[in-house]
Motif scaffolding. Structure first.
Motif, PDB file in Angstrom:
ATOM      1  N   SER A 184      36.690  47.053  50.772  1.00  0.00           N
ATOM      2  CA  SER A 184      38.066  46.653  50.460  1.00  0.00           C
ATOM      3  C   SER A 184      38.441  45.388  51.209  1.00  0.00           C
ATOM      4  CB  SER A 184      39.037  47.774  50.830  1.00  0.00           C
ATOM      5  OG  SER A 184      40.377  47.373  50.617  1.00  0.00           O
ATOM      6  N   GLU A 200      42.550  38.992  37.483  1.00  0.00           N
ATOM      7  CA  GLU A 200      42.751  38.350  38.782  1.00  0.00           C
ATOM      8  C   GLU A 200      42.816  39.429  39.852  1.00  0.00           C
ATOM      9  OE1 GLU A 200      45.974  35.497  41.185  1.00  0.00           O
ATOM     10  OE2 GLU A 200      46.442  36.326  39.206  1.00  0.00           O
ATOM     11  N   LEU A 201      41.941  39.307  40.846  1.00  0.00           N
ATOM     12  CA  LEU A 201      41.890  40.310  41.907  1.00  0.00           C
ATOM     13  C   LEU A 201      42.617  39.772  43.140  1.00  0.00           C
ATOM     14  CD1 LEU A 201      40.702  43.075  42.675  1.00  0.00           C
ATOM     15  CD2 LEU A 201      38.723  41.870  43.606  1.00  0.00           C
ATOM     16  N   HIS A 202      43.582  40.532  43.627  1.00  0.00           N
ATOM     17  CA  HIS A 202      44.369  40.104  44.779  1.00  0.00           C
ATOM     18  C   HIS A 202      43.736  40.630  46.073  1.00  0.00           C
ATOM     19  CE1 HIS A 202      47.227  39.972  41.392  1.00  0.00           C
ATOM     20  NE2 HIS A 202      47.712  38.916  42.022  1.00  0.00           N
ATOM     21  N   THR A 203      43.325  39.728  46.913  1.00  0.00           N
ATOM     22  CA  THR A 203      42.772  40.118  48.213  1.00  0.00           C
ATOM     23  C   THR A 203      43.712  39.613  49.314  1.00  0.00           C
ATOM     24  OG1 THR A 203      41.349  38.150  48.123  1.00  0.00           O
ATOM     25  CG2 THR A 203      40.385  40.256  47.441  1.00  0.00           C
ATOM     26  N   GLU A 235      39.621  46.783  37.301  1.00  0.00           N
ATOM     27  CA  GLU A 235      38.936  45.586  36.808  1.00  0.00           C
ATOM     28  C   GLU A 235      39.927  44.550  36.262  1.00  0.00           C
ATOM     29  OE1 GLU A 235      35.982  45.238  37.594  1.00  0.00           O
ATOM     30  OE2 GLU A 235      35.329  47.291  37.952  1.00  0.00           O
ATOM     31  N   THR A 265      36.414  48.265  40.381  1.00  0.00           N
ATOM     32  CA  THR A 265      37.272  47.609  41.369  1.00  0.00           C
ATOM     33  C   THR A 265      38.720  47.825  40.953  1.00  0.00           C
ATOM     34  OG1 THR A 265      35.589  45.921  41.802  1.00  0.00           O
ATOM     35  CG2 THR A 265      37.824  45.440  42.521  1.00  0.00           C
ATOM     36  N   ARG A 272      37.048  48.702  46.120  1.00  0.00           N
ATOM     37  CA  ARG A 272      35.846  48.714  45.275  1.00  0.00           C
ATOM     38  C   ARG A 272      35.009  49.953  45.609  1.00  0.00           C
ATOM     39  NH1 ARG A 272      33.592  43.193  45.561  1.00  0.00           N
ATOM     40  NH2 ARG A 272      35.063  42.834  43.847  1.00  0.00           N
ATOM     41  N   ASP A 314      42.908  47.021  41.796  1.00  0.00           N
ATOM     42  CA  ASP A 314      43.882  46.137  42.431  1.00  0.00           C
ATOM     43  C   ASP A 314      45.157  46.934  42.698  1.00  0.00           C
ATOM     44  OD1 ASP A 314      45.953  44.183  42.921  1.00  0.00           O
ATOM     45  OD2 ASP A 314      44.618  42.668  42.085  1.00  0.00           O
ATOM     46  N   ALA A 338      42.693  44.898  47.276  1.00  0.00           N
ATOM     47  CA  ALA A 338      41.557  45.267  46.436  1.00  0.00           C
ATOM     48  C   ALA A 338      40.739  46.401  47.037  1.00  0.00           C
ATOM     49  CB  ALA A 338      40.657  44.054  46.213  1.00  0.00           C
TER      50      ALA A 338
END
Length: 339
Positions: free
Chosen positions: A147, A213-216, A210, A201, A153, A203, A151
């Motif tokens: 993580s 756009e993945l926010h980290t 999935e 994954t 996973r 969010d 995010a």
């Protein structure tokens, strides 16, 4: 003063009686106690154990695993905790904190800290392993999580693609731990493959699997969150899980906790903050919640039903513009207090 696991012989319940009451709901869906006794391993990659995300995943995974399984080895280093996950009532080192929280919820279980060398030399046949990152482990089924920020996973029986960034946000890591332990639990009770999803994954900002756009690390996690007054109606499985996260968040404000119920042994398989002494002493849930978060925010407790006289008196003191967030029966309601 830190919380101490009780001596099992001093409790007013036997080991057999404890597991019968705690696992009453789980036993409705399975005829086997394999989920209780199967040896499982929780392990963390060394470099992930030193950062906030890894420590949140490690601690959350440990406390949740101990709420249904009593045979857990933890391959965690006993290193100092990040200040954001430290708790006034609990030890300040990773492995010791994890084992203590597990024993508080289940004093009859076997929760053992092990070193990597011990795993390599061990002849234990683990039914399942949950790893944070990609430490080398051997088990029939291996679930891996990682993580960063918002995010989370998860993978099954293969290496996991990690994150290069770091973030002070504990929400994604907590979600990763919940997903990982849920999949481990489903494996132990024998859920069919179609009920055990593959790699994915998630969010936590958009609540999407999935996402495009993945926010980290963005949007950035705030340094301070001023909530004003928040009313939590119901300190059960959902409410107490929220309270478990609160000390990890930069929150200021006042929480009012409303719940007429006392802690029962059956609550211990779905709440991360209640312990066996709470059930033995029939402690009201609001008082158990107050104990866990009082070092982080101001707390008012109402050990009564929603809308009772004391609760109405509290509401009358809240201005009309004050926004309350009540979590009740698994849904979020936005309400406004009276003038």
């Amino acid at each position: 003063m830190t919380l101490q696991p009780p001596d099992p012989s001093a409790l007013p319940i036997s080991e057999t009686g404890f597991y019968e009451k705690r696992d009453d709901r789980t036993n409705l869906v399975t005829n086997s106690d394999h989920y209780q006794d199967a040896p499982i391993l929780l392990a963390i990659e060394q470099d992930k154990a030193t950062n906030l995300s890894g420590q949140v995943m490690a601690l959350t995974s440990a406390v949740l695993a101990s709420r249904f399984n009593r045979n857990v080895d933890l391959a965690y280093p006993d290193i100092p905790l990040e200040s954001q996950v430290s708790h006034l009532l609990l030890p300040e080192r990773l492995r010791t904190r994890a084992v203590t929280e597990m024993e508080l919820g289940d004093p009859f279980g076997e929760f053992t800290g092990v070193d990597r060398e011990e795993i390599a030399d061990s002849d234990t046949d683990y039914s399942c392993a949950l790893t944070i990152g990609n430490p080398s482990v051997q088990a029939e089924k291996i679930i891996r999580i990682d993580s960063c920020g918002w995010a989370a996973r998860i993978t099954r029986n293969e290496q996991i693609r990690g994150f290069n960034e770091t973030s002070p946000n504990p929400i994604g890591p907590a979600a990763a731990a919940c997903f990982g332990i849920a999949e481990l639990f489903k494996s132990l009770i024998g859920c069919p493959p179609e009920q055990q999803p593959g790699n994915f994954t998630f969010d936590a900002l958009t609540l999407r699997v999935e996402p495009g756009e993945l926010h980290t690390t963005a949007p950035a996690f705030p340094d301070n969150i001023e909530l004003g007054t928040v009313e939590l109606v119901g300190v059960g499985s959902i409410g107490s899980s929220l309270l478990y996260m609160l000390p990890m968040l930069p929150i200021e404000g006042t929480f009012t906790l409303t719940d007429p119920d006392v802690v029962e042994y059956s609550n211990l398989n779905r709440s991360p903050i209640f312990n066996v002494k709470d059930a033995a002493e029939e402690r009201n849930k609001t008082l158990a919640g107050e104990r866990f978060i009082c070092d982080s925010v101001d707390v008012r407790t109402f050990p009564e039903r929603y809308g009772a006289s004391g609760h109405r008196m509290m509401l009358s003191r809240i201005s009309f513009s004050q926004k309350l967030i009540a979590i009740r029966r698994g849904r979020i309601y936005n309400t406004v207090g009276p003038r």
